[in-house]
Design a protein around this motif. Structure first.
Motif, PDB file in Angstrom:
ATOM      1  N   ASP A   1      -6.605   1.954  -3.785  1.00 46.95           N
ATOM      2  CA  ASP A   1      -5.608   2.561  -4.656  1.00 46.95           C
ATOM      3  C   ASP A   1      -4.960   3.778  -4.014  1.00 46.95           C
ATOM      4  O   ASP A   1      -5.576   4.507  -3.231  1.00 46.95           O
ATOM      5  CB  ASP A   1      -6.254   2.985  -5.992  1.00 46.95           C
TER       6      ASP A   1
ATOM      7  N   GLU B   1     -11.124  -3.155  -2.675  1.00 46.71           N
ATOM      8  CA  GLU B   1     -11.848  -4.321  -3.177  1.00 46.71           C
ATOM      9  C   GLU B   1     -11.784  -5.428  -2.126  1.00 46.71           C
ATOM     10  O   GLU B   1     -10.731  -6.021  -1.903  1.00 46.71           O
ATOM     11  CB  GLU B   1     -11.235  -4.810  -4.490  1.00 46.71           C
TER      12      GLU B   1
ATOM     13  N   GLN C   1       0.695  -8.158  -8.864  1.00 48.86           N
ATOM     14  CA  GLN C   1       0.469  -9.404  -9.592  1.00 48.86           C
ATOM     15  C   GLN C   1       1.431  -9.530 -10.774  1.00 48.86           C
ATOM     16  O   GLN C   1       1.951 -10.603 -11.076  1.00 48.86           O
ATOM     17  CB  GLN C   1      -0.979  -9.454 -10.100  1.00 48.86           C
TER      18      GLN C   1
ATOM     19  N   CYS D   1      -7.131  -9.438  -9.156  1.00 51.55           N
ATOM     20  CA  CYS D   1      -6.797  -8.167  -8.506  1.00 51.55           C
ATOM     21  C   CYS D   1      -7.504  -7.046  -9.256  1.00 51.55           C
ATOM     22  O   CYS D   1      -7.351  -6.915 -10.482  1.00 51.55           O
ATOM     23  CB  CYS D   1      -5.285  -7.942  -8.524  1.00 51.55           C
ATOM     24  N   LEU D   2      -8.252  -6.209  -8.534  1.00 54.66           N
ATOM     25  CA  LEU D   2      -9.028  -5.136  -9.156  1.00 54.66           C
ATOM     26  C   LEU D   2      -8.449  -3.756  -8.889  1.00 54.66           C
ATOM     27  O   LEU D   2      -8.748  -2.817  -9.629  1.00 54.66           O
ATOM     28  CB  LEU D   2     -10.483  -5.190  -8.661  1.00 54.66           C
ATOM     29  N   THR D   3      -7.627  -3.631  -7.859  1.00 54.20           N
ATOM     30  CA  THR D   3      -7.011  -2.334  -7.593  1.00 54.20           C
ATOM     31  C   THR D   3      -5.734  -2.195  -8.419  1.00 54.20           C
ATOM     32  O   THR D   3      -5.140  -3.191  -8.846  1.00 54.20           O
ATOM     33  CB  THR D   3      -6.666  -2.174  -6.099  1.00 54.20           C
ATOM     34  N   GLU D   4      -5.313  -0.958  -8.627  1.00 54.77           N
ATOM     35  CA  GLU D   4      -4.112  -0.720  -9.419  1.00 54.77           C
ATOM     36  C   GLU D   4      -2.865  -1.275  -8.729  1.00 54.77           C
ATOM     37  O   GLU D   4      -2.010  -1.894  -9.364  1.00 54.77           O
ATOM     38  CB  GLU D   4      -3.955   0.779  -9.686  1.00 54.77           C
ATOM     39  N   VAL D   5      -2.775  -1.058  -7.402  1.00 52.36           N
ATOM     40  CA  VAL D   5      -1.596  -1.548  -6.678  1.00 52.36           C
ATOM     41  C   VAL D   5      -1.581  -3.069  -6.654  1.00 52.36           C
ATOM     42  O   VAL D   5      -0.518  -3.699  -6.719  1.00 52.36           O
ATOM     43  CB  VAL D   5      -1.565  -0.983  -5.238  1.00 52.36           C
TER      44      VAL D   5
ATOM     45  N   GLU E   1     -11.442   3.271  -3.023  1.00 54.59           N
ATOM     46  CA  GLU E   1     -12.067   2.156  -3.727  1.00 54.59           C
ATOM     47  C   GLU E   1     -11.405   0.809  -3.424  1.00 54.59           C
ATOM     48  O   GLU E   1     -10.916   0.117  -4.324  1.00 54.59           O
ATOM     49  CB  GLU E   1     -12.057   2.405  -5.240  1.00 54.59           C
TER      50      GLU E   1
ATOM     51  N   ARG F   1      -2.793  -5.027  -9.020  1.00 50.59           N
ATOM     52  CA  ARG F   1      -2.403  -5.495 -10.347  1.00 50.59           C
ATOM     53  C   ARG F   1      -0.902  -5.338 -10.572  1.00 50.59           C
ATOM     54  O   ARG F   1      -0.269  -6.185 -11.207  1.00 50.59           O
ATOM     55  CB  ARG F   1      -3.187  -4.719 -11.408  1.00 50.59           C
ATOM     56  N   VAL F   2      -0.317  -4.257 -10.056  1.00 49.47           N
ATOM     57  CA  VAL F   2       1.118  -4.054 -10.182  1.00 49.47           C
ATOM     58  C   VAL F   2       1.858  -5.175  -9.461  1.00 49.47           C
ATOM     59  O   VAL F   2       2.826  -5.734  -9.988  1.00 49.47           O
ATOM     60  CB  VAL F   2       1.533  -2.680  -9.600  1.00 49.47           C
TER      61      VAL F   2
ATOM     62  N   GLU G   1      -5.393  -5.193  -1.837  1.00 47.69           N
ATOM     63  CA  GLU G   1      -6.753  -5.132  -2.356  1.00 47.69           C
ATOM     64  C   GLU G   1      -7.717  -4.490  -1.361  1.00 47.69           C
ATOM     65  O   GLU G   1      -8.578  -3.699  -1.736  1.00 47.69           O
ATOM     66  CB  GLU G   1      -7.235  -6.536  -2.711  1.00 47.69           C
TER      67      GLU G   1
END
Length: 292
Positions: A247, A255, A289, A280-284, A253, A286-287, A243
């Motif tokens: 990304d 977080e 998670q 989780c706000l970033t793409e990585v 960006e 979330r993946v 985070e």
């Protein structure tokens, strides 16, 4: 302004590359030595063909470890003596071995506490000079201890190749080399130091050495709890790193999230409560998670 200019050129890849290079060089060295030994140091079959000879060798080894057969030490080579010594040292079956195992656990917890201090902020990379960074100096001292312990385990290993692929070996690959890189670069990357939490899985073994756990039920319960806590704290470290890094591919960006907020987030997630106040706000992130 100085910190902004310094952090504009991220150096996280240097720390990660040092760990990968250490692992690959270790594997390569083991394979080269093994190939050399198979070609030029083949043992004569008759030396081990007689069961009584093998039995005598095992008996000599046992007595040598107990200090009861000093004459047998003259018949063995240096590597055999070193392997016997290292095996006795890390076995946990002797007084010295138990002390060393407990000391490794204490240092692991201390190193983890240092990580908690550094991860209390949302900065994963800082440009504080090493000479002014007290926590990194303490962590380097711990890592020197872990490096010595790694070599002792390596000497004691029966199969060097598979030793290099053990879980705790990977913990050392990704925590020890970056500590030395930080001296050269005069900056710090929080990196994968959260992997030290995996050593909490050794708690049941230590409690058995101390005769605290005596029944199979208590041992299994301790193993379950230590596994849960290890995965929990390690997963929180991954969330904190991803985070705050941002990304891919440019790590844009990020977080901000502290380690303890990540610990809270994972507990809420694992318990399936899911308050939703921290996500989780970033793409990585979330993946991870989804995979976790």
């Amino acid at each position: 302004v100085g910190d902004e200019e310094c952090l504009s050129d991220r150096k996280w890849w240097c720390f990660l590359l040092s760990s990968i290079f250490t692992f690959l060089m270790g594997i390569f060295s083991v394979l080269v030595v093994r190939a050399f030994a198979s070609l030029f140091c083949r043992k004569v079959a008759k030396d081990y063909s007689h069961p009584e000879v093998k039995k005598q060798q095992d008996e000599d080894k046992r007595m040598r470890l107990q200090g009861q057969n000093p004459d047998a030490a003259q018949d063995g080579d240096f590597m055999s003596e070193a392997k016997d010594w290292a095996g006795e040292l890390i076995s946990g079956q002797t007084g010295t071995g138990r002390i060393l195992v407990c000391l490794v656990f204490i240092v692991s917890i201390s190193s983890l506490v240092i990580y908690f201090i550094d991860a209390s902020s949302d900065n994963v990379e800082t440009c504080i000079p090493w000479l002014e960074n007290t926590t990194q100096q303490i962590d380097l001292a711990f890592n020197i201890f872990f490096m010595v312990y790694f070599f002792i385990r390596f000497i004691a290993a029966s199969d060097k190749f598979w030793f290099m692929l053990e879980l705790y070996s990977f913990v050392d690959y990704f925590t020890i080399p970056p500590s030395f890189v930080s001296i050269y670069l005069d900056r710090t990357w929080i990196g994968l130091r959260f992997l030290r939490a995996l050593r909490l899985m050794t708690v049941p073994d230590i409690l058995q050495y101390l005769n605290i756990l005596k029944t199979s039920t208590s041992i299994r319960l301790a193993q379950l709890i230590s596994l849960f806590v290890s995965v929990w704290l390690t997963g929180a470290g991954v969330v904190h790193l991803l985070e705050n890094s941002g990304d891919l591919p440019a790590f844009s960006e990020p977080e901000p999230i502290t380690y303890w907020n990540a610990v809270y987030f994972l507990m809420v997630t694992m318990s399936t409560v899911g308050y939703g106040d921290i996500t989780c706000l970033t793409e990585v992130g979330r993946v991870f998670q989804l995979m976790f």
